[in-house]
Scaffold this motif. Structure first.
Motif, PDB file in Angstrom:
ATOM      1  N   TYR A 315       0.776  -1.355   0.002  1.00  0.00           N
ATOM      2  CA  TYR A 315       0.146   0.159  -0.069  1.00  0.00           C
ATOM      3  C   TYR A 315       0.814   1.126   0.082  1.00  0.00           C
ATOM      4  N   ASN A 316       0.193   2.344  -0.507  1.00  0.00           N
ATOM      5  CA  ASN A 316       1.063   3.639  -0.674  1.00  0.00           C
ATOM      6  C   ASN A 316       2.374   3.728  -1.222  1.00  0.00           C
ATOM      7  N   ASN A 317       2.646   2.928  -2.241  1.00  0.00           N
ATOM      8  CA  ASN A 317       3.852   2.782  -2.630  1.00  0.00           C
ATOM      9  C   ASN A 317       3.795   3.433  -4.119  1.00  0.00           C
ATOM     10  N   ARG A 318       5.075   4.138  -4.550  1.00  0.00           N
ATOM     11  CA  ARG A 318       5.235   4.925  -5.732  1.00  0.00           C
ATOM     12  C   ARG A 318       5.964   4.277  -6.987  1.00  0.00           C
ATOM     13  N   TYR A 319       5.506   3.959  -8.164  1.00  0.00           N
ATOM     14  CA  TYR A 319       6.171   3.363  -9.252  1.00  0.00           C
ATOM     15  C   TYR A 319       6.374   4.385 -10.195  1.00  0.00           C
ATOM     16  N   VAL A 320       7.617   4.476 -10.612  1.00  0.00           N
ATOM     17  CA  VAL A 320       8.146   5.583 -11.778  1.00  0.00           C
ATOM     18  C   VAL A 320       8.689   4.841 -12.465  1.00  0.00           C
ATOM     19  N   VAL A 321       8.482   4.460 -13.803  1.00  0.00           N
ATOM     20  CA  VAL A 321       9.159   4.076 -15.121  1.00  0.00           C
ATOM     21  C   VAL A 321       9.468   5.201 -16.106  1.00  0.00           C
ATOM     22  N   HIS A 352       4.308   3.924 -23.894  1.00  0.00           N
ATOM     23  CA  HIS A 352       4.695   2.742 -24.121  1.00  0.00           C
ATOM     24  C   HIS A 352       4.265   1.461 -23.375  1.00  0.00           C
ATOM     25  N   VAL A 353       4.129   2.030 -21.998  1.00  0.00           N
ATOM     26  CA  VAL A 353       3.431   1.099 -20.833  1.00  0.00           C
ATOM     27  C   VAL A 353       1.957   1.206 -20.802  1.00  0.00           C
ATOM     28  N   ALA A 356      -2.445  -2.774 -18.490  1.00  0.00           N
ATOM     29  CA  ALA A 356      -2.284  -4.229 -18.377  1.00  0.00           C
ATOM     30  C   ALA A 356      -0.854  -4.573 -18.114  1.00  0.00           C
ATOM     31  N   ASP A 357       0.167  -3.977 -18.265  1.00  0.00           N
ATOM     32  CA  ASP A 357       1.562  -4.516 -18.292  1.00  0.00           C
ATOM     33  C   ASP A 357       1.995  -4.353 -16.692  1.00  0.00           C
ATOM     34  N   LEU A 358       1.066  -3.641 -15.932  1.00  0.00           N
ATOM     35  CA  LEU A 358       1.543  -3.711 -14.626  1.00  0.00           C
ATOM     36  C   LEU A 358       1.555  -4.753 -13.779  1.00  0.00           C
ATOM     37  N   VAL A 359       0.719  -5.887 -14.188  1.00  0.00           N
ATOM     38  CA  VAL A 359       0.500  -7.247 -13.266  1.00  0.00           C
ATOM     39  C   VAL A 359       0.953  -8.160 -14.163  1.00  0.00           C
ATOM     40  N   LYS A 360       1.599  -9.165 -13.780  1.00  0.00           N
ATOM     41  CA  LYS A 360       2.102 -10.507 -14.387  1.00  0.00           C
ATOM     42  C   LYS A 360       1.408 -11.435 -13.494  1.00  0.00           C
TER      43      LYS A 360
END
Length: 430
Positions: A315-321, A352-353, A356-360
């Motif tokens: 929870y409350n995490n930040r993802y930066v690509v 380009h992301v 649907a790419d976030l979960v595998k």
């Protein structure tokens, strides 16, 4: 008047003589709050808070750190890291490089010639060069593998504490705290080639920056973990594969349990965080309970995290690509018998992301999610995953079989995104 000037001068001298980190709050005896994630369960996590004065150490080099760790003893201890500690040094502090570790005639050139798949085939490497590689790897491991015992707190002093080139390993230990420390560049001089029957293979490396194996009650807080110094993307390609030098930034495996990772940064890496190392490790059932909150995953290709078996509160995490990360694969990996409960996480990604790419998923069956932001817009990760991947991956259900109760206040994804950007990582403890 003369007496007044003297007193002022003495006061100014006293101020100037105070170390730069002296005005920082002493965090070395801090303990985990009673509701702060899975590491607060049961007896909680206090690290070395009970250490007597004889077991409080300030270390400035590898030799001092090794003495303080005491071979991974369970004696309560506090270890304060000042400045940069380089694990690739000898007992006199001389810097060691890969050539210093190489022995028994090992060379990369000869290794590549010996095990080229075009002539060697798909068998595992064996013979003189593989034996020399193993002997050379053992010499490096003696330097860089640092065992952490139970009832230990390791903290960085000030805002510039760095542990460089080391693999901190918490194996079979309980009640450990690692805080306010940059863990940088656990560089493997001697990767091993692992062929497969498909005609290719991969390079396998030995070291995580921080590895929890059979560890319980561990709190990792305000840590920055990266490959800084030797990014794998700068390494050459051999046998059609990137010559990797790093394994995970933080791996939690081998029935580890009751772990909280908070306010940390994981930066510039391929496989960042593995929770549960094997689909066949059924002893992990009922363990691998981990809380990840207010962390930043930045320029991470995959495993942020990948989970097997565990009940993981994310929870409350930040993802930066960033735009230049063109090999991005996924962030949340849902694997065998995992139960990930994801709340109010924020993703900032280039065009380009896609969502649907976030979960595998690999043999995973469930993912609970709510409050997710994707480039500032609310999305339903579960619904989009199922809609886009139903042809190649099994649909996931929202029923993960549990609801987290050990946590502090959960912010909106938008508020968390701002807070984590400003506050996560080493040197940022308020």
């Amino acid at each position: 008047m003369r007496k007044h000037r003297l007193l002022v001068s003495l006061a100014l001298l006293a101020v100037l003589s105070v170390p730069a980190h002296a005005d920082a709050r002493d965090i070395s005896r801090d303990t985990l709050a009673a509701d702060d994630g899975w590491a607060a369960y049961g007896s909680g996590t206090t690290g070395g808070a009970a250490a007597d004065d004889a077991h409080v150490f300030t270390v400035t080099d590898r030799a001092e750190l090794v003495r303080a760790l005491d071979g991974g003893s369970d004696t309560p201890k506090i270890i304060r890291v000042a400045g940069t500690v380089d694990a690739n040094t000898d007992d006199q502090g001389r810097r060691l490089d890969c050539d210093d570790y190489a022995t028994d005639g090992y060379s990369l050139k000869r290794y590549l010639a010996a095990y080229d798949p075009r002539t060697w085939g798909a068998a595992k490497p064996s013979g003189p060069q593989e034996e020399a590689r193993q002997a050379s790897a053992a010499r490096q491991a003696e330097r860089v593998v640092l065992r952490v015992g139970s009832h230990t707190t390791i903290v960085g002093l000030g805002d510039d504490a760095v542990l460089k080139g080391a693999s901190l390993q918490v194996r079979g230990a309980d009640n450990v705290i690692v805080r306010n420390l940059e863990l940088r560049d656990a560089y493997d001089c001697f990767p091993v080639w692992q062929p497969n029957t498909g005609g290719l293979g991969d390079w396998k490396t030995a070291y995580d920056n921080l590895w929890l194996a059979g560890a319980t009650h561990v709190w990792v807080d305000h840590v920055t973990a990266s490959d800084k110094g030797h990014p794998d993307e700068d390494e050459p390609t051999y046998f059609g594969r990137n010559y990797l030098r790093h394994d995970g930034l933080l791996d939690i495996t081998n029935a580890s349990d009751l772990v909280t990772v908070s306010w940390s940064r994981f930066v510039g890496h391929d496989k960042a965080m593995l929770i549960g190392n094997s689909d066949s490790a059924t002893a992990d059932r009922g363990r691998l309970r981990v809380t990840l909150h207010h962390n930043q995953f930045e320029s991470v290709v995959q495993r942020a995290p990948r989970v097997r078996f565990g009940q993981v509160h994310l929870y409350n995490n930040r993802y930066v690509v960033p735009e230049d990360v063109h090999d991005y694969r996924y962030s949340i990996g849902v694997s065998t018998e995992s139960a990930v409960y994801a709340e109010n996480n924020a993703f900032t990604v280039p065009g380009h992301v896609e969502v649907a790419d976030l979960v595998k998923s690999w043999n995973g069956s469930a993912l609970y999610q709510r409050g997710t932001l994707f480039n500032g817009f609310p999305v339903d990760l579960l619904a989009i995953h199922n809609a886009y991947n139903s042809g190649s991956e099994r649909d996931l259900t929202a029923d993960v079989g549990w609801t987290p109760v050990l946590h502090g206040g959960i912010d909106s994804a938008q508020a968390a995104d701002r807070a984590v950007r400003k506050g996560a990582g080493a040197g940022r403890i308020p």
